[in-house]
Scaffold this active site. Structure first.
Site, PDB file in Angstrom:
ATOM      1  CG  HIS A  15      -0.514  95.230  18.464  1.00 49.64           C
ATOM      2  ND1 HIS A  15      -0.017  96.480  18.785  1.00 49.64           N
ATOM      3  CD2 HIS A  15      -1.745  95.453  17.929  1.00 49.64           C
ATOM      4  CE1 HIS A  15      -0.905  97.404  18.458  1.00 49.64           C
ATOM      5  NE2 HIS A  15      -1.953  96.809  17.931  1.00 49.64           N
ATOM      6  CB  CYS A  28      -3.802  95.794  14.564  1.00 52.73           C
ATOM      7  SG  CYS A  28      -4.517  96.798  15.857  1.00 52.73           S
TER       8      CYS A  28
HETATM    9  N1  LIG Z   1      -3.164 102.099  13.668  1.00 50.37           N
HETATM   10  C1  LIG Z   1      -3.243 100.792  13.485  1.00 50.37           C
HETATM   11  O1  LIG Z   1      -2.295 100.034  13.772  1.00 50.37           O
HETATM   12  C2  LIG Z   1      -4.501 100.182  12.941  1.00 50.37           C
HETATM   13  C3  LIG Z   1      -4.532  98.807  12.728  1.00 50.37           C
HETATM   14  C4  LIG Z   1      -5.686  98.197  12.204  1.00 50.37           C
HETATM   15  C5  LIG Z   1      -6.774  98.981  11.888  1.00 50.37           C
HETATM   16  N2  LIG Z   1      -6.735 100.332  12.116  1.00 50.37           N
HETATM   17  C6  LIG Z   1      -7.913 101.106  11.715  1.00 50.37           C
HETATM   18  O2  LIG Z   1      -7.534 101.905  10.585  1.00 50.37           O
HETATM   19  C7  LIG Z   1      -8.232 103.150  10.608  1.00 50.37           C
HETATM   20  C8  LIG Z   1      -7.193 104.289  10.590  1.00 50.37           C
HETATM   21  O3  LIG Z   1      -6.395 104.207  11.762  1.00 50.37           O
HETATM   22  P1  LIG Z   1      -5.120 105.142  11.976  1.00 50.37           P
HETATM   23  O4  LIG Z   1      -4.395 104.520  13.095  1.00 50.37           O
HETATM   24  O5  LIG Z   1      -4.414 105.406  10.695  1.00 50.37           O
HETATM   25  O6  LIG Z   1      -5.795 106.514  12.473  1.00 50.37           O
HETATM   26  P2  LIG Z   1      -5.185 108.008  12.421  1.00 50.37           P
HETATM   27  O7  LIG Z   1      -3.713 107.994  12.510  1.00 50.37           O
HETATM   28  O8  LIG Z   1      -5.959 108.749  13.441  1.00 50.37           O
HETATM   29  O9  LIG Z   1      -5.593 108.531  10.961  1.00 50.37           O
HETATM   30  C9  LIG Z   1      -6.948 108.761  10.638  1.00 50.37           C
HETATM   31  C10 LIG Z   1      -7.068 109.264   9.210  1.00 50.37           C
HETATM   32  O10 LIG Z   1      -8.463 109.558   8.955  1.00 50.37           O
HETATM   33  C11 LIG Z   1      -8.621 110.958   8.693  1.00 50.37           C
HETATM   34  N3  LIG Z   1      -9.819 111.439   9.381  1.00 50.37           N
HETATM   35  C12 LIG Z   1     -10.010 111.523  10.723  1.00 50.37           C
HETATM   36  N4  LIG Z   1     -11.251 112.027  10.987  1.00 50.37           N
HETATM   37  C13 LIG Z   1     -11.819 112.275   9.797  1.00 50.37           C
HETATM   38  C14 LIG Z   1     -13.085 112.821   9.411  1.00 50.37           C
HETATM   39  N5  LIG Z   1     -14.014 113.203  10.300  1.00 50.37           N
HETATM   40  N6  LIG Z   1     -13.346 112.949   8.081  1.00 50.37           N
HETATM   41  C15 LIG Z   1     -12.416 112.574   7.170  1.00 50.37           C
HETATM   42  N7  LIG Z   1     -11.213 112.051   7.463  1.00 50.37           N
HETATM   43  C16 LIG Z   1     -10.924 111.909   8.770  1.00 50.37           C
HETATM   44  C17 LIG Z   1      -7.369 111.639   9.200  1.00 50.37           C
HETATM   45  O11 LIG Z   1      -7.150 112.830   8.453  1.00 50.37           O
HETATM   46  P3  LIG Z   1      -6.326 114.106   9.072  1.00 50.37           P
HETATM   47  O12 LIG Z   1      -4.889 113.669   9.222  1.00 50.37           O
HETATM   48  O13 LIG Z   1      -6.536 115.146   8.034  1.00 50.37           O
HETATM   49  O14 LIG Z   1      -6.993 114.408  10.397  1.00 50.37           O
HETATM   50  C18 LIG Z   1      -6.312 110.561   8.924  1.00 50.37           C
HETATM   51  O15 LIG Z   1      -5.949 110.592   7.567  1.00 50.37           O
HETATM   52  C19 LIG Z   1      -9.123 103.124  11.862  1.00 50.37           C
HETATM   53  O16 LIG Z   1     -10.396 102.636  11.508  1.00 50.37           O
HETATM   54  C20 LIG Z   1      -8.410 102.106  12.757  1.00 50.37           C
HETATM   55  O17 LIG Z   1      -9.257 101.503  13.696  1.00 50.37           O
HETATM   56  C21 LIG Z   1      -5.628 100.942  12.618  1.00 50.37           C
END
Ligand SMILES: NC(=O)c1ccc[n+]([C@@H]2O[C@H](COP(=O)([O-])OP(=O)(O)OC[C@H]3O[C@@H](n4cnc5c(N)ncnc54)[C@H](OP(=O)(O)O)[C@@H]3O)[C@@H](O)[C@H]2O)c1
Length: 351
Positions: free
Chosen positions: A241, A149
């Site tokens: 950010h 990001c």
């Molecule tokens: N947040 C940002 O601004 C951002 C920016 C760029 C990239 N990213 C990347 O995007 C990805 C998602 O980030 P996020 O911020 O959305 O994370 P998050 O809010 O923690 O959401 C994670 C998602 O993955 C699911 N999940 C977690 N553990 C799992 C498992 N063991 N098996 C199957 N599903 C699982 C969760 O399901 P449940 O809700 O059912 O637990 C939820 O739907 C990550 O790789 C992160 O590094 C994030």
């Protein structure tokens, strides 16, 4: 035109919910499958999303049953492509399995980003990197990633400067809590505080920036040769950010010249008129105290969170100083991935 059926992996998280919002009424794609962890699977999306990051849960997705994050479960659902918002550890095998089963994967996870044959694509910045996928060994499917990001904002500040010759870059980030995901930072750790460390973030910024701004030479990326030095901090801000950037340039420049360069910057998504492309990828803020996360992330016509805001453009000797602001969950995540899929479709890679 028939819409392509899209699955969202990790649909209940911060990025997953942005995917659901951006893909609602999308002209090319419709969401037909959503997945989550065992905590969510088997519930309706509405019940599984017990908190709302976007304040927007569209009717057509609300009643979908959340599937296990499992290749077999997804492939039973006749999907044409997937968007991945999974933690990297979960994404690695699953994205491989889906690509091997012929499914195009557009991923936010870092799992495959640094593989030689996987592009970190930002179509305004490095459209030629998309053809790296032709060397992927999957049977019909492929993996395209978007960047981390913070990197996704930084490269917009740098790309237009490349004609001035970049010698080196120093970036300091002030990153929002939503960048760490739903459960990423405890409230007692961040309220009234600043944490001057984010796991692996500085390495990702350095490697990804140099790769994205590198040249595609016969299917291999030669990283940009300038040095990038990053320091990252988590701050008590919900979204957005902010980054302080100092760039040493080889050529003489004036501040007005740089502002004009940013203002006139456009890429292929603008020429192609892609649905998620902002009218202007860079918006220069002229006020002395901008950009600010609470004031400059708002979504409006021509910028649905995809434009990078740049301000406080200054000159110190031959160094250029500025601040930039990127919406981490939109240009830094879900919006970037949807734009990549729109771009791949425009290049005839999605049937
Ligand atoms: N947040 C940002 O601004 C951002 C920016 C760029 C990239 N990213 C990347 O995007 C990805 C998602 O980030 P996020 O911020 O959305 O994370 P998050 O809010 O923690 O959401 C994670 C998602 O993955 C699911 N999940 C977690 N553990 C799992 C498992 N063991 N098996 C199957 N599903 C699982 C969760 O399901 P449940 O809700 O059912 O637990 C939820 O739907 C990550 O790789 C992160 O590094 C994030």
């Amino acid at each position: 035109m028939k819409k392509l059926k899209a699955g969202i992996l990790g649909a209940t998280g911060v990025v997953g919910q942005q995917f659901v919002r951006i893909l609602s009424n999308h002209p090319y794609f419709e969401v037909t499958a959503v997945t989550g962890s065992t905590k969510s699977s088997g519930k309706t999306y509405n019940d599984a999303s017990d908190w709302s990051f976007t304040n927007f849960l569209p009717e057509e997705v609300n009643n979908l049953i959340v599937l296990d994050t499992d290749a077999k479960a997804l492939l039973r659902n006749d999907i044409d492509l997937v968007f991945s918002a999974l933690p990297a550890s979960v994404a690695y095998d699953l994205e491989n399995q889906l690509a091997s089963a012929g499914v195009p994967v557009f991923s936010n996870a870092s799992a495959h980003r640094m593989k030689e044959s996987v592009p970190i694509l930002i179509p305004e910045i490095n459209p030629s990197h998309l053809n790296l996928v032709s060397s992927q060994l999957y049977d019909g499917g492929f993996i395209v990633t978007n960047s981390n990001c913070s990197t996704s904002g930084l490269v917009f500040g740098l790309k237009p400067l490349m004609d001035f010759g970049i010698e080196d870059v120093v970036v300091t980030t002030y990153q929002a809590v939503s960048g760490a995901g739903r459960n990423g930072v405890g409230s007692m750790d961040i309220l009234g505080n600043v944490i001057p460390y984010i796991t692996n973030e500085e390495t990702k910024i350095v490697q990804e920036t140099k790769r994205i701004l590198g040249k595609n030479e016969n299917g291999k990326i030669v990283p940009a040769s300038f040095d990038v030095n990053a320091s990252c901090a988590r701050v008590p801000v919900l979204n957005g950010h902010l980054e302080s950037v100092v760039v040493q340039l080889e050529s003489e420049f004036s501040v007005d010249q740089i502002i004009e360069t940013y203002n006139s910057f456009r890429g292929e998504p603008q020429t192609l008129g892609l649905p998620t492309a902002p009218t202007k990828p860079i918006i220069v803020k002229q006020e002395p105290d901008r950009p600010q996360p609470t004031r400059d992330l708002s979504l409006h016509v021509g910028d649905l969170g995809m434009a990078v805001k740049i301000g406080r453009v200054r000159k110190h000797k031959n160094r250029l100083n500025f601040f930039l602001l990127v919406h981490n969950a939109i240009r830094g995540a879900a919006g970037a991935s949807v734009l990549n899929a729109e771009f791949a479709r425009a290049k005839g890679m999605l049937e």
